[in-house]
Design an enzyme around this catalytic site. Structure first.
Site, PDB file in Angstrom:
ATOM      1  N   LYS A 131      -1.196  35.796 -45.425  1.00 38.31           N
ATOM      2  CA  LYS A 131      -1.052  36.459 -46.725  1.00 38.31           C
ATOM      3  C   LYS A 131      -1.490  35.538 -47.883  1.00 38.31           C
ATOM      4  O   LYS A 131      -1.834  34.377 -47.669  1.00 38.31           O
ATOM      5  CB  LYS A 131       0.399  36.912 -46.901  1.00 38.31           C
ATOM      6  CG  LYS A 131       0.842  37.988 -45.894  1.00 38.31           C
ATOM      7  CD  LYS A 131      -0.031  39.231 -45.934  1.00 38.31           C
ATOM      8  CE  LYS A 131       0.654  40.487 -45.424  1.00 38.31           C
ATOM      9  NZ  LYS A 131       0.842  40.528 -43.964  1.00 38.31           N
TER      10      LYS A 131
HETATM   11  C1  LIG Z   1       1.991  41.674 -43.436  1.00 36.78           C
HETATM   12  C2  LIG Z   1       2.521  42.999 -43.811  1.00 36.78           C
HETATM   13  C3  LIG Z   1       3.841  43.379 -43.557  1.00 36.78           C
HETATM   14  C4  LIG Z   1       4.771  42.558 -42.709  1.00 36.78           C
HETATM   15  O1  LIG Z   1       4.932  41.259 -43.117  1.00 36.78           O
HETATM   16  P1  LIG Z   1       5.381  40.127 -42.038  1.00 36.78           P
HETATM   17  O2  LIG Z   1       5.747  38.988 -42.946  1.00 36.78           O
HETATM   18  O3  LIG Z   1       4.205  39.823 -41.190  1.00 36.78           O
HETATM   19  O4  LIG Z   1       6.547  40.649 -41.296  1.00 36.78           O
HETATM   20  C5  LIG Z   1       4.262  44.607 -44.023  1.00 36.78           C
HETATM   21  N1  LIG Z   1       3.451  45.432 -44.687  1.00 36.78           N
HETATM   22  C6  LIG Z   1       2.169  45.113 -44.947  1.00 36.78           C
HETATM   23  C7  LIG Z   1       1.320  46.056 -45.710  1.00 36.78           C
HETATM   24  C8  LIG Z   1       1.669  43.895 -44.498  1.00 36.78           C
HETATM   25  O5  LIG Z   1       0.382  43.605 -44.718  1.00 36.78           O
END
Ligand SMILES: *Cc1c(COP(=O)(O)O)cnc(C)c1O
Length: 396
Positions: free
Chosen positions: A186
């Protein structure tokens, strides 16, 4: 977009603070921790950055979604309107809350279409969970209006849009709660981590308690704390929070770099016949983690994606054929495959996702290619990439 590209001495220093004290837990051990409260400090940085009154950091973005649903009172049998273009975590969080995902179409913002949300509302609808995909915003003002008109709870999945704004206001602050992810790929990363934000003190208290077995976090003896509600464990460790703390302080640099790179690439592709860009309701607020564009039809888009990959242009995603981000390939969901029986199977009318058809979303996703914007590119690399892409797309 990935914060992992800029992991450096700042991150190492923050982690070292934690290693030096040996206090890896975010609560208590007041004397031993020598003033280091990494999770708490990260919460302060996130409220400062987003303008939200409260923040609770937790173990992941998925955990953040579960925390938000629980704190907002969304649970057994409640319908939650979600988009078919998201990471599957959004849908899993709803299912694991015992609630029922109801899919509404997206439009050319690649996010929920407010008119489609209105059409999906039933007497059982409790919440709307838009996802700000690929770094930019849904039509969040219109979605807010739909929720007000129908008395629905708005929760934002801003896991992919940390740092993005709409009309100067941070995404995640339009709903009753907003959720972020700081996983490995992210905008910023904690290794694993997430956060919920809200302006509502009561919702914050519920979130803070639910994420830690109902602890009210009052007083300085954890063993003597009250636990007004049942909850679970969504806690982040101090080691992870320490990484996030160094990363969040790099946000101005991250946004500036992404926006510069994206601007140059957009310019390079501008004017190519048949190519159109994703609709972004407020381009100034785009966090610019991706450049998304449409080709005239599915065949052309698939061929172009293949040509870009063959030509060595890495980081281009054709989501329509991808089994993590778009409903078309979610066979596990369509068959409700889970390790254990899901709560929604106890409903009188169990939804049949195998028969779900969303031709309007298919028409958008079938034409969409998104390219990840990297921080580590030099301006020369960006220019060369732009030229190469334009040549390949014109020929494909
Ligand atoms: C990455 C993501 C999540 C989940 O996040 P994690 O930290 O990997 O559990 C949820 N929604 C979206 C749109 C994402 O891109």
């Amino acid at each position: 977009m990935p914060g992992f590209e800029i992991f450096g001495d700042e991150e190492r220093r923050e982690v070292q603070d934690v290693l030096d004290t040996g206090v890896l837990f975010r609560y208590g051990f007041d004397a031993a921790r020598k003033g280091h409260w990494k999770a708490r400090e990260l919460e302060k940085e996130i409220t400062a950055l987003t303008g939200a009154a409260h923040c609770h950091v937790c173990a992941s973005g998925t955990a953040a979604l579960s925390v938000a649903l629980a704190a907002c009172g969304v649970g057994a049998g409640d319908e939650v309107i979600v988009p078919p273009f998201t990471f599957i975590a959004t849908v899993e969080a709803v299912l694991n809350a015992g609630a029922v995902p109801v899919f509404a179409d997206i439009d050319e913002t690649l996010c929920l279409d407010p008119a489609a949300v209105t059409r999906a509302v039933t007497p059982r609808t409790r919440a709307v969970l838009p996802v700000h995909m690929c770094g930019a915003m849904a039509r969040i003002d219109a979605l807010q209006k739909v929720c007000e008109e129908h008395g629905l709870i708005l929760i934002e999945d801003a896991c992919q849009a940390f740092g993005a704004t709409f009309q100067g206001r941070a995404l995640g602050t339009f709903g009753r709660m907003g959720c972020f992810s700081f996983d490995a790929v992210k905008t910023i990363t904690c290794g694993e981590g997430g956060a919920v934000i809200t302006d509502d003190a009561q919702l914050y208290a519920l979130a803070d308690a639910w994420a830690d077995h109902g602890h009210d976090h009052v007083g300085d003896d954890r063993g003597l704390e009250g636990h007004p509600i049942l909850g679970t464990n969504c806690r982040i460790s101090e080691l992870n929070a320490a990484v996030g703390l160094a990363q969040v302080r790099k946000m101005p640099h991250i946004l500036e770099t992404q926006r510069r790179h994206k601007g140059a690439l957009r310019e390079a592709l501008y004017g190519i016949e048949g190519l159109a860009f994703r609709e972004v309701p407020d381009p100034r607020g785009d966090s610019a983690t991706f450049l998304s564009f449409f080709l005239p039809d599915e065949d052309k888009a698939r061929k172009t994606a293949a040509a870009l990959a063959a030509g060595g242009v890495d980081g281009c995603f054709y989501w329509y054929d991808n089994n993590w981000h778009y409903l078309r390939r979610w066979d596990h969901l369509k068959k409700l495959k889970s390790a254990a029986r899901l709560p929604l199977t106890l409903l009188d009318e169990v939804p049949d996702y195998s028969r779900l058809a969303l031709p309007r979303s298919d028409a958008v996703m079938g034409r969409t290619i998104s390219m990840l914007i990297k921080l580590s590119w030099t301006d020369d690399e960006v220019a060369q990439r732009g030229e190469k892409m334009a040549a390949i797309i014109r020929q494909a």
